[in-house]
Scaffold this motif. Structure first.
Motif, short mmCIF file in Angstrom:
data_model
loop_
_atom_site.label_atom_id
_atom_site.label_comp_id
_atom_site.label_asym_id
_atom_site.label_seq_id
_atom_site.Cartn_x
_atom_site.Cartn_y
_atom_site.Cartn_z
N ARG A 1 -2.87 1.43 -3.46
CA ARG A 1 -2.46 0.00 -3.93
C ARG A 1 -2.60 -0.35 -5.44
O ARG A 1 -3.64 -0.40 -5.97
N LYS B 1 0.90 -1.60 0.37
CA LYS B 1 0.02 0.09 0.03
C LYS B 1 0.99 1.21 -0.13
O LYS B 1 1.50 1.48 1.03
N GLN B 2 0.63 2.41 -0.63
CA GLN B 2 1.41 3.55 -0.99
C GLN B 2 0.88 4.19 0.49
O GLN B 2 -0.02 4.06 1.14
N SER B 3 1.94 4.95 0.54
CA SER B 3 2.30 5.67 1.78
C SER B 3 1.43 6.99 1.67
O SER B 3 0.78 7.89 2.46
N GLU B 4 1.80 7.90 0.11
CA GLU B 4 0.26 9.18 0.67
C GLU B 4 -0.82 7.91 0.15
O GLU B 4 -1.15 7.96 -0.17
N SER B 5 -1.77 10.01 0.72
CA SER B 5 -3.17 9.43 0.57
C SER B 5 -3.36 10.03 -0.50
O SER B 5 -3.38 11.63 -0.99
N ARG C 1 -7.34 8.32 1.35
CA ARG C 1 -7.21 7.20 1.49
C ARG C 1 -6.17 6.69 0.63
O ARG C 1 -5.26 6.84 -0.64
N ARG C 2 -5.77 5.80 0.94
CA ARG C 2 -4.28 5.14 1.02
C ARG C 2 -4.62 3.96 -0.47
O ARG C 2 -4.84 3.35 -0.26
#
Length: 552
Positions: free
Chosen positions: A186, A159-163, A183-184
């Motif tokens: 992937r 999952k990506q760290s950026e929201s 939301r984060r």
């Protein structure tokens, strides 16, 4: 038995259960390459999906449980429940929306209806704990088609760290509001060419960013001069459990299931490798002849299988001296008959273990024996109770979970405002019980013509259309009284399209005639049913005359 020629060699069984009962590999069904997992920082599923499929395919009870889930959770189709203002149910906009929904769900892609698609998804979900719906859009962003993405070859990325800000529509205080949430997301990828290691990338459902399906890069990650070759579609991830990947509900019984497979294999192998003869002729104080030694070898090496199941072994010997020579032979050879029936298996082995293992698998799914064909005796009451318990405890909750996902995703994409997706279950009461209730309601004077049509549709499996005239939603006794007082003519609906009204009532009479014939045949002794049938028939006749008179 003498030394040398008379000695028997023990034969070793070299068969392997995995080599016999496992799928044969082919170029389109290969394991996910480890180098791709490391290269793209992919997350490995908790359990190998291909191996899980092999286990299910080789376990009859587990396959039966999964097929039962498919048939009872997803196999009865779906309907749309009206959630708008009752007074607007027959408005043009409302009817057009339902027609648009029916049109989409009848063909979610070029080869499948939604029922077929969700049945395949259910199999993936029950076997691997995961199922994936590919959401394809038109260039303008509207929902176009739905596909099943093969759960064996889908992998998730970290999952990506950026929201990312996402606008969602929610109803609050009776009004629909647009709210921004963060939301984060992937990425998902699917192995499409195992031999070349080709991947196809997807973005998570709801991700508003544009992404390339070939490289997996978002638009803001492209290098100068690099372009999106093909827009990535989206994935809706269905899973059992709350982990990154889902877990099949039967995974806790893996040892039991594998033991069951081994028990079945031992019983199968018994037919091919039953070499213990039922009877042997033993000769003591002698030497086996060379022919007898060859017979023994031939028996253990060749005479296996069903057709040789009851062969008798005969051994011949001649008297021999202590040093195995045939010179100065003294004494005589002794012949004995030896029965080997105690060493032979005349029936299946591990019967109790197999029965217990299958019972544990069934109990994990909480399915009554009736659903799996293992209930030898059952009555009407036990059958109804089994259906009710399974429906309440197993199938209905699963349908509700799936319906919630559809209503929060697909239905919103289709712009549904007046209708809610609802999976249909089996009919829990029989036609006779419905008619009994019909009698009570009719006797109380609470049934309307439209309610009667719904009963006809339910009992006979028809799709008769209800009427949008006001009188069709009045209780039958009230309509009869209004007809007698000639007050129905004051209803606004009577002053519209006379020709169409007459045709509509004629159609109603034709449909009701078919239902009436069935009712008169099956419930001719019921005065209440016969009276109700007569009342409805009278209403339709008088309405037809009334419309015809107004037209003239």
């Amino acid at each position: 038995m003498s030394k040398g020629k008379g000695r028997l060699k023990v034969l070793k069984l070299e068969k392997d259960i995995d080599s016999i009962f496992s799928r044969q590999p082919n170029i389109e069904e290969q394991t996910f390459p480890e180098k791709l997992v490391q290269q793209y920082n992919l997350l490995v599923p908790y359990y190998d999906p291909i191996r899980l499929y092999n286990i299910v395919e080789n376990t009859s009870m587990l396959s039966a449980c999964i097929e039962t889930m498919q048939a009872n959770v997803d196999g009865f189709g779906h309907d749309f429940l009206y959630v708008g203002d009752k007074s607007k149910k027959f408005d043009t906009e409302v009817i057009a929306e339902k027609e648009r929904l029916n049109e989409f769900f009848k063909a979610v892609n070029e080869t499948q209806s939604f029922v077929t698609l969700r049945t395949e998804l259910r199999q993936d979900l029950e076997v691997t704990g995961n199922a994936y719906i590919e959401v394809v859009r038109f260039p303008n962003g509207k929902l176009a088609m739905l596909y099943r993405a093969d759960a064996k070859y889908i992998r998730l990325q970290v999952k990506q760290s950026e929201s990312i800000p996402v606008k969602v529509r929610l109803v609050r205080d009776g009004k629909e509001m647009t709210i921004t949430v963060y939301r984060r997301f992937r990425r998902f990828c699917m192995l499409v060419n195992p031999t070349q290691g080709t991947l196809r990338w997807f973005k998570e459902y709801g991700d508003p960013r544009r992404m390339c399906a070939v490289t997996g890069k978002y638009e803001d990650e492209l290098e100068p001069g690099e372009q999106i070759q093909e827009l990535a579609s989206e994935i809706i991830h269905l899973k059992l459990g709350n982990g990154i990947y889902g877990v099949p509900r039967w995974i806790g019984l893996t040892s039991v299931i594998l033991g069951l497979q081994n028990a079945d294999f031992v019983n199968y192998d018994l037919f091919d490798n039953q070499v213990v003869p039922p009877l042997a002729v033993l000769v003591s104080n002698g030497v086996l002849t060379s022919d007898s030694v060859e017979d023994l070898k031939y028996l253990f090496e060749q005479k296996k299988g069903v057709k040789n199941f009851h062969k008798i072994l005969i051994l011949e010997a001649i008297p021999a001296s202590a040093d195995d020579s045939l010179e100065d032979v003294k004494g005589s050879a002794k012949v004995d008959l030896k029965e080997f029936s105690m060493a032979r298996k005349d029936d299946a082995i591990f019967k109790q273990y197999i029965e217990l293992a299958e019972k544990r698998i069934r109990s994990r799914y909480r399915l009554p024996p009736l659903y799996l064909g293992v209930a030898e005796e059952y009555s009407r009451s036990t059958s109804d109770t089994s259906k009710l318990v399974a429906e309440e405890q197993v199938f209905k909750p699963e349908r509700n979970k799936f319906d919630e996902i559809v209503n929060f995703t697909i239905m919103k994409e289709l712009g549904a405002k007046y209708w809610k997706f609802m999976t249909v279950g089996p009919r829990m009461i029989e036609g006779n019980e419905i008619i009994t209730a019909f009698e009570k309601f009719a006797e109380a004077g609470v049934l309307t013509i439209n309610q009667g049509i719904r009963i006809v549709n339910h009992v006979l499996g028809l799709d008769a259309t209800e009427y949008d005239q006001v009188w069709a939603n009045y209780p039958v006794p009230l309509v009869m009284e209004l007809l007698k007082q000639q007050r129905l003519k004051d209803i606004e609906e009577l002053d519209k399209d006379y020709e169409g009204a007459v045709k509509t009532i004629k159609d109603a009479k034709e449909r009701f005639t078919k239902f009436k014939e069935w009712l008169c045949e099956t419930h001719k002794d019921s005065e209440t049913v016969m009276k109700t049938v007569s009342d409805i028939n009278t209403i339709l006749n008088e309405l037809e005359d009334l419309y015809a008179n107004k037209r003239n």
